[in-house]
Design a protein around this motif. Structure first.
Motif, PDB file in Angstrom:
ATOM      1  N   SER A  42      -7.876  -7.032   2.394  1.00 12.85           N
ATOM      2  CA  SER A  42      -7.824  -7.533   3.766  1.00 12.85           C
ATOM      3  C   SER A  42      -8.684  -6.663   4.671  1.00 12.85           C
ATOM      4  O   SER A  42      -8.798  -5.462   4.452  1.00 12.85           O
ATOM      5  N   LYS A  43      -9.242  -7.289   5.687  1.00 11.72           N
ATOM      6  CA  LYS A  43     -10.018  -6.540   6.670  1.00 11.72           C
ATOM      7  C   LYS A  43      -9.114  -5.982   7.773  1.00 11.72           C
ATOM      8  O   LYS A  43      -9.554  -5.165   8.565  1.00 11.72           O
ATOM      9  N   ARG A  44      -7.854  -6.432   7.807  1.00 19.22           N
ATOM     10  CA  ARG A  44      -6.920  -5.945   8.822  1.00 19.22           C
ATOM     11  C   ARG A  44      -6.471  -4.528   8.479  1.00 19.22           C
ATOM     12  O   ARG A  44      -6.383  -4.170   7.306  1.00 19.22           O
ATOM     13  N   PRO A  45      -6.170  -3.725   9.483  1.00 20.45           N
ATOM     14  CA  PRO A  45      -5.720  -2.358   9.214  1.00 20.45           C
ATOM     15  C   PRO A  45      -4.342  -2.340   8.559  1.00 20.45           C
ATOM     16  O   PRO A  45      -3.526  -3.245   8.760  1.00 20.45           O
ATOM     17  N   ILE A  46      -4.096  -1.307   7.792  1.00 24.68           N
ATOM     18  CA  ILE A  46      -2.800  -1.122   7.147  1.00 24.68           C
ATOM     19  C   ILE A  46      -1.792  -0.681   8.202  1.00 24.68           C
ATOM     20  O   ILE A  46      -2.064   0.225   8.995  1.00 24.68           O
ATOM     21  N   ALA A  47      -0.625  -1.297   8.193  1.00 22.09           N
ATOM     22  CA  ALA A  47       0.426  -0.971   9.159  1.00 22.09           C
ATOM     23  C   ALA A  47       1.019   0.400   8.860  1.00 22.09           C
ATOM     24  O   ALA A  47       1.061   0.841   7.713  1.00 22.09           O
ATOM     25  N   ASP A  48       1.473   1.061   9.905  1.00 26.80           N
ATOM     26  CA  ASP A  48       2.195   2.316   9.757  1.00 26.80           C
ATOM     27  C   ASP A  48       3.671   1.975   9.589  1.00 26.80           C
ATOM     28  O   ASP A  48       4.403   1.839  10.567  1.00 26.80           O
ATOM     29  N   THR A  49       4.110   1.822   8.344  1.00 25.24           N
ATOM     30  CA  THR A  49       5.480   1.402   8.073  1.00 25.24           C
ATOM     31  C   THR A  49       6.506   2.503   8.310  1.00 25.24           C
ATOM     32  O   THR A  49       7.699   2.238   8.310  1.00 25.24           O
ATOM     33  N   ARG A  50       6.053   3.708   8.500  1.00 27.03           N
ATOM     34  CA  ARG A  50       6.997   4.783   8.815  1.00 27.03           C
ATOM     35  C   ARG A  50       7.390   4.745  10.291  1.00 27.03           C
ATOM     36  O   ARG A  50       8.469   5.196  10.652  1.00 27.03           O
ATOM     37  N   PRO A  57       0.853  -1.193   0.000  1.00 25.69           N
ATOM     38  CA  PRO A  57       0.000   0.000   0.000  1.00 25.69           C
ATOM     39  C   PRO A  57       0.886   1.239   0.000  1.00 25.69           C
ATOM     40  O   PRO A  57       1.894   1.289   0.711  1.00 25.69           O
ATOM     41  N   VAL A  58       0.513   2.232  -0.799  1.00 26.97           N
ATOM     42  CA  VAL A  58       1.317   3.454  -0.898  1.00 26.97           C
ATOM     43  C   VAL A  58       0.433   4.686  -0.721  1.00 26.97           C
ATOM     44  O   VAL A  58      -0.748   4.676  -1.069  1.00 26.97           O
ATOM     45  N   ALA A  59       1.030   5.738  -0.203  1.00 24.54           N
ATOM     46  CA  ALA A  59       0.297   6.975   0.053  1.00 24.54           C
ATOM     47  C   ALA A  59       0.053   7.762  -1.230  1.00 24.54           C
ATOM     48  O   ALA A  59      -0.988   8.385  -1.390  1.00 24.54           O
ATOM     49  N   ASP A  60       1.010   7.760  -2.149  1.00 25.16           N
ATOM     50  CA  ASP A  60       0.920   8.538  -3.378  1.00 25.16           C
ATOM     51  C   ASP A  60       1.414   7.657  -4.525  1.00 25.16           C
ATOM     52  O   ASP A  60       2.623   7.450  -4.681  1.00 25.16           O
ATOM     53  N   THR A  76      -1.493  -1.589 -14.724  1.00 31.24           N
ATOM     54  CA  THR A  76      -1.396  -0.314 -14.036  1.00 31.24           C
ATOM     55  C   THR A  76      -2.610   0.546 -14.371  1.00 31.24           C
ATOM     56  O   THR A  76      -3.014   0.627 -15.532  1.00 31.24           O
ATOM     57  N   ASP A  77      -3.203   1.130 -13.339  1.00 31.90           N
ATOM     58  CA  ASP A  77      -4.318   2.064 -13.529  1.00 31.90           C
ATOM     59  C   ASP A  77      -4.275   3.086 -12.397  1.00 31.90           C
ATOM     60  O   ASP A  77      -3.232   3.242 -11.750  1.00 31.90           O
ATOM     61  N   GLN A  78      -5.366   3.757 -12.119  1.00 34.65           N
ATOM     62  CA  GLN A  78      -5.395   4.780 -11.072  1.00 34.65           C
ATOM     63  C   GLN A  78      -5.343   4.186  -9.666  1.00 34.65           C
ATOM     64  O   GLN A  78      -5.091   4.907  -8.702  1.00 34.65           O
ATOM     65  N   ASN A  79      -5.561   2.877  -9.524  1.00 34.51           N
ATOM     66  CA  ASN A  79      -5.543   2.214  -8.221  1.00 34.51           C
ATOM     67  C   ASN A  79      -4.270   1.442  -7.926  1.00 34.51           C
ATOM     68  O   ASN A  79      -3.972   1.170  -6.763  1.00 34.51           O
ATOM     69  N   PHE A 116      -5.975  -1.061  -1.474  1.00 30.97           N
ATOM     70  CA  PHE A 116      -5.353  -2.125  -0.683  1.00 30.97           C
ATOM     71  C   PHE A 116      -6.319  -2.669   0.361  1.00 30.97           C
ATOM     72  O   PHE A 116      -6.314  -3.865   0.657  1.00 30.97           O
ATOM     73  N   THR A 117      -7.170  -1.807   0.918  1.00 26.35           N
ATOM     74  CA  THR A 117      -8.101  -2.263   1.960  1.00 26.35           C
ATOM     75  C   THR A 117      -9.127  -3.267   1.436  1.00 26.35           C
ATOM     76  O   THR A 117      -9.767  -3.953   2.226  1.00 26.35           O
ATOM     77  N   THR A 118      -9.270  -3.384   0.114  1.00 23.26           N
ATOM     78  CA  THR A 118     -10.190  -4.378  -0.435  1.00 23.26           C
ATOM     79  C   THR A 118      -9.601  -5.788  -0.395  1.00 23.26           C
ATOM     80  O   THR A 118     -10.302  -6.752  -0.642  1.00 23.26           O
TER      81      THR A 118
END
Length: 138
Positions: free
Chosen positions: A61-69, A11-14, A34-37, A57-59
């Protein structure tokens, strides 16, 4: 080409920034996936990154996305063909916005087994560890 491949979904922010980062490393975007998603980044014939917007990315898994920073959940080690390739890739990553992490204890351990490695953290907080090690008998 082997019939086995690995696709690492990140998962990416931008999405555009992340695509640009990996293109700066010399890796290619596969426009067919590759597309807009999402963007498919081809590392080599058997390794691809799937960069996914966080909403998309949330589609998966139901688990929350980790804060990798703020924390680490994985380190992506990538074997390369020479120590020079390790340096070229890491230098390109830093020039494109990555942060290099230096661990003197790890470097000492690597030197004992004839390994050359470096570590960088990409703009989304993912830790990459390109390395070269001469494998006896290979």
């Amino acid at each position: 080409m082997s019939n086995k491949m690995i696709f690492i979904n990140l998962p990416v922010a931008d999405l555009d920034r992340s695509k640009g980062f990996y293109e700066a490393l010399g890796w290619k975007v596969n426009d067919d996936f590759t597309d807009q998603n999402a963007a498919c980044i081809v590392v080599d014939d058997n390794i691809c990154l799937m960069l996914l917007t966080k909403d998309f990315f949330t589609t998966f898994s139901k688990r929350p996305i980790a804060d990798t920073r703020g924390s680490i959940g994985a380190a992506y080690a990538l074997s390369l063909g020479s120590a020079g390739e390790v340096d070229v890739l890491t230098d390109a990553a830093v020039a494109a916005g990555a942060i290099e992490e230096v661990n003197d204890d790890k470097k000492a351990q690597e030197a004992q087994v004839g390994m050359h490695g470096r570590t960088f953290v990409d703009p989304d907080g993912y830790q990459w560890e390109p390395f070269y090690m001469e494998y006896p008998g290979v």
